[in-house]
Enzyme design. Sequence first.
Site, PDB file in Angstrom:
ATOM      1  N   CYS A   1       3.739 -47.257  15.325  1.00 41.36           N
ATOM      2  CA  CYS A   1       4.539 -46.716  16.414  1.00 41.36           C
ATOM      3  C   CYS A   1       4.404 -45.207  16.607  1.00 41.36           C
ATOM      4  O   CYS A   1       3.803 -44.491  15.829  1.00 41.36           O
ATOM      5  CB  CYS A   1       6.011 -47.059  16.243  1.00 41.36           C
ATOM      6  SG  CYS A   1       6.306 -48.789  15.800  1.00 41.36           S
TER       7      CYS A   1
ATOM      8  N   GLU B   1       5.781 -47.375   7.694  1.00 39.78           N
ATOM      9  CA  GLU B   1       6.082 -48.554   6.888  1.00 39.78           C
ATOM     10  C   GLU B   1       6.833 -48.112   5.629  1.00 39.78           C
ATOM     11  O   GLU B   1       6.435 -47.143   4.975  1.00 39.78           O
ATOM     12  CB  GLU B   1       4.799 -49.284   6.451  1.00 39.78           C
ATOM     13  CG  GLU B   1       3.901 -49.727   7.585  1.00 39.78           C
ATOM     14  CD  GLU B   1       4.469 -50.872   8.400  1.00 39.78           C
ATOM     15  OE1 GLU B   1       5.482 -51.469   7.976  1.00 39.78           O
ATOM     16  OE2 GLU B   1       3.908 -51.161   9.471  1.00 39.78           O
TER      17      GLU B   1
ATOM     18  N   VAL C   1       4.068 -54.784  13.701  1.00 40.31           N
ATOM     19  CA  VAL C   1       3.362 -55.152  12.473  1.00 40.31           C
ATOM     20  C   VAL C   1       4.212 -56.074  11.601  1.00 40.31           C
ATOM     21  O   VAL C   1       3.707 -57.039  11.035  1.00 40.31           O
ATOM     22  CB  VAL C   1       2.951 -53.881  11.687  1.00 40.31           C
ATOM     23  CG1 VAL C   1       2.397 -54.230  10.318  1.00 40.31           C
ATOM     24  CG2 VAL C   1       1.921 -53.072  12.485  1.00 40.31           C
TER      25      VAL C   1
ATOM     26  N   ARG D   1       6.077 -49.030  20.404  1.00 32.77           N
ATOM     27  CA  ARG D   1       5.950 -49.875  19.226  1.00 32.77           C
ATOM     28  C   ARG D   1       4.567 -50.506  19.078  1.00 32.77           C
ATOM     29  O   ARG D   1       4.009 -51.043  20.038  1.00 32.77           O
ATOM     30  CB  ARG D   1       6.988 -51.009  19.275  1.00 32.77           C
ATOM     31  CG  ARG D   1       7.017 -51.807  17.973  1.00 32.77           C
ATOM     32  CD  ARG D   1       7.991 -52.945  18.005  1.00 32.77           C
ATOM     33  NE  ARG D   1       8.061 -53.584  16.688  1.00 32.77           N
ATOM     34  CZ  ARG D   1       8.402 -54.835  16.491  1.00 32.77           C
ATOM     35  NH1 ARG D   1       8.734 -55.611  17.512  1.00 32.77           N
ATOM     36  NH2 ARG D   1       8.421 -55.336  15.268  1.00 32.77           N
ATOM     37  N   LEU D   2       4.044 -50.414  17.866  1.00 31.00           N
ATOM     38  CA  LEU D   2       2.939 -51.246  17.410  1.00 31.00           C
ATOM     39  C   LEU D   2       3.548 -52.253  16.451  1.00 31.00           C
ATOM     40  O   LEU D   2       3.970 -51.904  15.349  1.00 31.00           O
ATOM     41  CB  LEU D   2       1.874 -50.407  16.695  1.00 31.00           C
ATOM     42  CG  LEU D   2       0.704 -51.184  16.075  1.00 31.00           C
ATOM     43  CD1 LEU D   2      -0.114 -51.876  17.152  1.00 31.00           C
ATOM     44  CD2 LEU D   2      -0.183 -50.261  15.246  1.00 31.00           C
TER      45      LEU D   2
ATOM     46  N   GLY E   1      -9.371 -45.845   1.620  1.00 36.60           N
ATOM     47  CA  GLY E   1      -9.445 -45.130   0.344  1.00 36.60           C
ATOM     48  C   GLY E   1      -9.196 -43.645   0.456  1.00 36.60           C
ATOM     49  O   GLY E   1      -9.414 -42.908  -0.525  1.00 36.60           O
TER      50      GLY E   1
END
Length: 599
Positions: free
Chosen positions: A2, A75, A53, A50-51, A371
């Site tokens: 988001c 997250e 997930v 919003r994305l 990574g």
Amino acid sequence: MCGIAGWVDYDRDLTRDGETARAMTRTMALRGPDAEGLWIESHVALGHRRLAVIDLEGGAQPMSEGPVTLVYSGETYNFRELRRELESHGHRFRTRSDTEVVLRAYLRWGADLVEHLNGMYAFALWDRRTEELLLVRDRMGIKPLYYAPTRHGVLFGSEPKAILANPLFGPRLRDEGLFELLTTAKTPGHAVFDGMYEVEPGHVVRVSRDGLTDRRYWALTAREHTDGIPRTVRRVRELLEDIVARQLISDVPLCTLLSGGLDSSALTALADRALGIGTVRSFAVDFTDEGGGFVPDAVRDTPDTPYVHDVAKHVGSHHTDVVLGSESLASPEAVESVLRARDLPGGGDMDTSLYLLFAEIRRHSTVALSGESADEIFGGYRWFHDPAAVAAEAFPWLRGLGGTMDLVDRDLDRRAGAYLTERYHEAIDEVPRLPGEDGAERRMREICHLHLTRMVRLLLDRKDRMSMAVGLEVRVPFCDHRLVEYVFNTPWAYKTYDGREKSLLRGATSDLLPESVVRRRKSPYPATQDPGYERAVRERLSGILADPNAPVRPYLDEKAARAVLRRPIGRASLQQNRTAMERIVGLNDWLTAYRPEHI
């Protein structure tokens, strides 16, 4: 993941400014392609893109509970444990989202909720009981958050473009902002535009009628490390297994970014083991080549692709190579997309290739593990092991990276160099130390701290902008603060106990990897060696020199630029010549597009 945007003004009725608040929010559309939300009360407007997930149906924002409204990006990886703890205190949840966990954590702990969060996040929280706004950023600065104080409040957003969309803020540039663009050390809190700032990693900015206050809730500290090498290696493995398991939680397709280096290969192997053998998807970037194959250069001994394929075969991942040509890397569309994503000058093919790689990945996955940051944490870069770079009273990576400074006006070069020296000494003064550390151990603690508080933020910013510009969430397991804290305090001798770079990471994961990758020397993110790409960059620099109105001309050493153009195209000069040209071209693009007033 988001994007968020907002506005607080204690002297204005913002319910009359819905269009402006909506325009600020819509600048975040690429970060959040799935939904839009806007919440306005008299003195506050909170916008969200919003994305989706986690909890695709229930995680809509802005989200309110009682007197509190939240817009959240990122997250929280320990949200399940926090949810159980909050339920034990009587909270009842309406959704499965981590957003509601963060909201209710505030209702339980107030601003101290930050002590309970593990994740990557940037959020704004309005409490109508006190008429206060909290702006919060994660410990390592994985997720961005900018703000600009106004006479009666604040503007904020995930990216500068949200603030620039408000008529109260105009783009202005002081000398120190220009120096930030020309140098390769990110000053904490500095946002280039005059009057705009970043919420610093590990900080909470509180906005009230009395003004703004800034509180740090996390920083690296020096602690005595009492584990021996075998126990340290085991602990690194334990942490990585836990971190990867947490970061695999997703309600949408997930993959890994695979370069064939130790970092991404270890993550891919750990993710595959956690998901089930042969389950993980992996993606790698590669380049077409008009010039006849890979040639080792000053920082890259080997091409990535053979090692990528070794790992994919070893772990059984469902692998895809994304192959890019010079035409796409230099395309005006890709260059413009990178510029608009960053709100800053682009970084040449290192940016466009990442953007194009992410765009292709997004066709298959919504979340990717990367990574990024392992080199800063475990001591992977070559200059960590270069006595001259370590001894220099300067940011050590300056010996390994080319830059804009080669082609700028000599007086500007001198002043930017002095600015960089001042920032270096400020950074050194921040380093925590243990009593009795000897010279070598003390210096390596300083080197590690410089990377974890300066260089890594440049890379995390690039990763965030290039991924979110295509609606891809990239997670960075090596930035989990528990791992960072633990490894930061291990002695330098531990980080090199096998006589090589990143010894602790190699020791912790070598059983998961093909021998070729275990033996491979550090190689950074790849750059194309196709001479066709350099020709395209040279043509753009020639165009600038032919245009007396090019906005970068006052900052340019034209004699040096013409000398670079006279040199033959050659792979041996890629690192210095081409990087300098790319950055001048990028700076010109930015000055043209954003037209900042230099004050």
